[in-house]
Scaffold this motif. Sequence first.
Motif, PDB file in Angstrom:
ATOM      1  N   UNK A 101     -14.043  -5.684  -1.326  1.00 28.00           N
ATOM      2  CA  UNK A 101     -12.633  -6.060  -1.234  1.00 28.00           C
ATOM      3  C   UNK A 101     -11.792  -4.859  -0.795  1.00 28.00           C
ATOM      4  N   UNK A 102     -10.903  -5.079   0.172  1.00 24.61           N
ATOM      5  CA  UNK A 102     -10.116  -3.983   0.739  1.00 24.61           C
ATOM      6  C   UNK A 102      -9.288  -3.281  -0.333  1.00 24.61           C
ATOM      7  N   UNK A 103      -8.592  -4.044  -1.169  1.00 24.93           N
ATOM      8  CA  UNK A 103      -7.697  -3.422  -2.140  1.00 24.93           C
ATOM      9  C   UNK A 103      -8.463  -2.779  -3.302  1.00 24.93           C
ATOM     10  N   UNK A 104      -9.580  -3.350  -3.673  1.00 23.05           N
ATOM     11  CA  UNK A 104     -10.406  -2.722  -4.714  1.00 23.05           C
ATOM     12  C   UNK A 104     -10.967  -1.393  -4.214  1.00 23.05           C
TER      13      UNK A 104
ATOM     14  N   UNK B 190     -10.358   4.826  -3.528  1.00 24.62           N
ATOM     15  CA  UNK B 190     -10.048   5.927  -2.616  1.00 24.62           C
ATOM     16  C   UNK B 190      -8.820   6.690  -3.092  1.00 24.62           C
ATOM     17  N   UNK B 191      -7.848   5.963  -3.619  1.00 21.01           N
ATOM     18  CA  UNK B 191      -6.593   6.585  -4.080  1.00 21.01           C
ATOM     19  C   UNK B 191      -6.841   7.520  -5.264  1.00 21.01           C
ATOM     20  N   UNK B 192      -7.777   7.164  -6.131  1.00 21.54           N
ATOM     21  CA  UNK B 192      -8.057   8.000  -7.311  1.00 21.54           C
ATOM     22  C   UNK B 192      -9.072   9.102  -7.013  1.00 21.54           C
ATOM     23  N   UNK B 193      -9.669   9.057  -5.820  1.00 16.87           N
ATOM     24  CA  UNK B 193     -10.656  10.073  -5.469  1.00 16.87           C
ATOM     25  C   UNK B 193     -12.026   9.838  -6.079  1.00 16.87           C
TER      26      UNK B 193
END
Length: 375
Positions: A279-282, A287-290
């Motif tokens: 899923x793109x948002x998952x 990615x946002x949290x590294x």
Amino acid sequence: MLLYIHVPFCRSKCRYCAFVSRPLDMAEVEVYATSLPLEIRAFGKKLGRPKVETIYFGGGTPSLLPPWALSRIIPELVKHFDIHPAVEWTFEANPDSALDVDYLRALIGYGVNRLSLGVQSFADADLQFLGRPHKAKAAMAAFGAARQAGFANISLDFIWGLPGQREATWLENLKTAVRLRPEHLSCYGLTVEPETPLAALAAAGELELPLEIEQGRMYVHGAEYLEEQGYLQYEISSFARMGFQSRHNSGYWEGRDYLGLGPGAVSTLGGVRHENPRDVREWAALAKTGRCGIGGVALTREERVREFVMLALRTAKGLRLSLYRRLTGIDFLKENEGLITALRQNELIRISAGHLRLTKNGFLVSNLILERLRY
């Protein structure tokens, strides 16, 4: 290291496709173009700006990425990875989204030097059945646009074994392709994947494929024709003019390490395999949290050996018997003595120069052969 970047967007889902893909949504493209640079940075730091010898943008349909998205993504690759000066950089495209010469020239400007066009067929009826968003005329136009833009390495993808297709019509597809003189051709037999519209048709008894003997003729005679025209078969589905074999795909078949970025992408690094959320948002949230690449699974010895044999036997080089023995301590020919004898008698394999290779007829039944081998 090989670098694969998955672009999950398509105009529409083809009837045979089981890859991670979804209809184009510009809000999700924005999420993707914001998150992929974060994943690039995270792995660049984690792996110490690793050396990259091949890059492959696959999908989905990478050519649907707008210029503003590319301008966010590609500079991050150059910044955080040590890209080899002679990198092979492939970009997949569907013909309907590869008609803009300026867009294609921009790809070359970024460093892309190999274009893979998903033609699939030069017959409009086949394309309609497959659910492709283009017609044969667009495929021709896209090839011309790519040449005009300056691409000197173009690969065309095709599917054979379609309903209603016969050897003569398949060979006509190949003859049309050869007249264009692409550098590479990938020719895949139609596979009915689970949970696809084709699988639903098959379950309902509404999918009538060519008889196996006809499919066999398509494969063997098609491969012979391409080799007569100067396209060397170097893998079960891959044909190339001299010097134009796909280095990226060859790296997979040789068992080299590869890093996959993007939703659903798979990596295998140092014997550990990891798959990103589909899923793109998952995926974007990770990615946002590294926290990219967390939770990989180490391949067992049995899995590594099985993959080594399977991948080697996909190629024209075949399985190097001395390397197998060095890796396992087992004599492959003695371990499979009875089966090897039967396969040789039926001309499905050849053994020469220390390699065991599948013949063209062997490639046709490779899955059956692999199921019966002992590792």
